[in-house]
Design a protein around this motif. Structure first.
Motif, PDB file in Angstrom:
ATOM      1  N   GLU A 149       0.042   7.582 -11.944  1.00  0.00           N
ATOM      2  CA  GLU A 149       0.113   8.287 -10.662  1.00  0.00           C
ATOM      3  C   GLU A 149       1.376   9.138 -10.599  1.00  0.00           C
ATOM      4  O   GLU A 149       1.348  10.296 -10.159  1.00  0.00           O
ATOM      5  N   GLN A 150       2.488   8.586 -11.054  1.00  0.00           N
ATOM      6  CA  GLN A 150       3.748   9.337 -11.047  1.00  0.00           C
ATOM      7  C   GLN A 150       3.670  10.554 -11.965  1.00  0.00           C
ATOM      8  O   GLN A 150       4.244  11.613 -11.668  1.00  0.00           O
TER       9      GLN A 150
ATOM     10  N   ASP B 159      -3.311   1.641 -15.116  1.00  0.00           N
ATOM     11  CA  ASP B 159      -2.369   2.410 -14.302  1.00  0.00           C
ATOM     12  C   ASP B 159      -1.137   2.878 -15.048  1.00  0.00           C
ATOM     13  O   ASP B 159      -0.287   3.561 -14.472  1.00  0.00           O
TER      14      ASP B 159
ATOM     15  N   ALA C   4      -3.595   2.396  -2.672  1.00  0.00           N
ATOM     16  CA  ALA C   4      -2.601   1.916  -3.633  1.00  0.00           C
ATOM     17  C   ALA C   4      -2.401   0.423  -3.404  1.00  0.00           C
ATOM     18  O   ALA C   4      -2.879  -0.151  -2.427  1.00  0.00           O
ATOM     19  N   GLY C   5      -1.680  -0.215  -4.332  1.00  0.00           N
ATOM     20  CA  GLY C   5      -1.359  -1.623  -4.171  1.00  0.00           C
ATOM     21  C   GLY C   5      -2.556  -2.530  -4.360  1.00  0.00           C
ATOM     22  O   GLY C   5      -3.552  -2.180  -4.994  1.00  0.00           O
TER      23      GLY C   5
ATOM     24  N   ASP D 104       0.829  -1.195   0.000  1.00  0.00           N
ATOM     25  CA  ASP D 104       0.000   0.000   0.000  1.00  0.00           C
ATOM     26  C   ASP D 104       0.869   1.254   0.000  1.00  0.00           C
ATOM     27  O   ASP D 104       2.107   1.169  -0.137  1.00  0.00           O
ATOM     28  N   ALA D 105       0.259   2.423   0.139  1.00  0.00           N
ATOM     29  CA  ALA D 105       0.988   3.682   0.031  1.00  0.00           C
ATOM     30  C   ALA D 105       2.067   3.829   1.099  1.00  0.00           C
ATOM     31  O   ALA D 105       3.060   4.533   0.907  1.00  0.00           O
TER      32      ALA D 105
ATOM     33  N   ARG E 111      -3.920   4.566  -7.096  1.00  0.00           N
ATOM     34  CA  ARG E 111      -2.956   5.550  -6.588  1.00  0.00           C
ATOM     35  C   ARG E 111      -1.537   4.996  -6.637  1.00  0.00           C
ATOM     36  O   ARG E 111      -0.739   5.206  -5.715  1.00  0.00           O
ATOM     37  N   HIS E 112      -1.217   4.308  -7.695  1.00  0.00           N
ATOM     38  CA  HIS E 112       0.144   3.830  -7.912  1.00  0.00           C
ATOM     39  C   HIS E 112       0.352   3.681  -9.415  1.00  0.00           C
ATOM     40  O   HIS E 112      -0.585   3.827 -10.204  1.00  0.00           O
TER      41      HIS E 112
END
Length: 271
Positions: free
Chosen positions: A230-231, A207, A245-246, A10-11, A225-226
């Protein structure tokens, strides 16, 4: 929908303590996983929507995965380069795409030769050609030259191709090979056959940069959120972001799909 052990985090960098099942083995070893909850959600989704697995993986790589809810009437592999109809590659789709790639700029052989002249094994650990359509590198990101991707992308764009990076992989892709085009073709076929209503909405998840056009052209889209998007901070007016995330984001995406499918006739869903 599926995650390696490393990508499951995760985040905060922690791996959620949730029951999971292996959905992909490679060379006899477990490789990719889904939470048990996600497998249940995907099976439920396949009962109420036209789910279209959509991936940059080659046909061979895609067939390694045992996604819950199978068999699939249609699947899109090789970033849109191949459409599988009941598991069989559509040769007419592929032939027309190959002709468009040949007429659109540099050939795969030319791109391969130019790329190989720009890399060395101090940082590029693997070079692969995917289904005779495009190539990709596996790189040591710590040793990758800082300006390589931008310079390589500029060379590609002048010749009908583009380059993008997702984690340790750098893809060189012809402009004609695009997930959104293959998805539109599958949607048309489902509507022509009466399996989808003309007004059925298209929902999509992804993603990576190679997913962006598919997400943008969907009626509604979601991303986790990954990952590369996201980047890049990529967004679109039709886009929803997962809270997590994840591997937890995989469950959230499936819940979002199920909520969307509950308000319409069967919809094509891409993942």
């Amino acid at each position: 929908m599926i995650y390696s052990r490393n990508a499951s985090r995760d985040a905060s960098g922690a791996t959620p303590d949730l029951p999971s099942v292996c959905v992909e083995h490679y060379q006899g070893a477990p490789l990719s996983f889904m939470t048990v909850i996600a497998t249940e959600r995907l099976r439920a989704l396949a009962e109420v929507a036209a789910v279209i697995p959509t991936t940059t993986r080659t046909i061979k790589q895609f067939k390694r995965i045992g996604l819950p809810g199978a068999p699939w009437r249609f699947a899109v592999t090789t970033n849109g380069g191949n459409i599988l109809d009941n598991g069989v590659p559509d040769t007419r789709w592929r032939s027309s795409l190959d002709a468009e790639v040949r007429s659109g700029g540099a050939t795969l052989s030319q791109v391969n030769a130019e790329l190989l002249s720009r890399i060395d094994d101090s940082w590029a650990t693997k070079f692969r050609v995917a289904d005779h359509l495009f190539n990709y590198l596996v790189v040591d990101m710590a040793r990758q030259p800082a300006d390589f991707l931008a310079e390589w992308d500029a060379w590609c764009r002048a010749r009908g191709w583009s380059a993008s990076q997702q984690g340790r992989k750098i893809y060189s892709m012809p402009d004609a090979v695009c997930k959104s085009r293959a998805v539109a073709e599958v949607r048309r076929r489902l509507q022509d056959s009466g399996e989808l209503a003309p007004e059925a909405r298209l929902l999509a998840a992804g993603d990576g940069a190679l997913d962006a056009e598919m997400l943008r052209t969907a009626d509604a889209a979601i991303r986790p959120r990954h990952g590369e998007l996201e980047q890049l901070g990529w967004t679109s007016p039709n886009l929803t972001l997962t809270p997590s995330a994840g591997i937890l984001a995989g469950v959230e995406i499936l819940d979002w799909f199920l909520a969307g499918a509950a308000f319409a006739t069967p919809e094509p869903v891409l993942s």
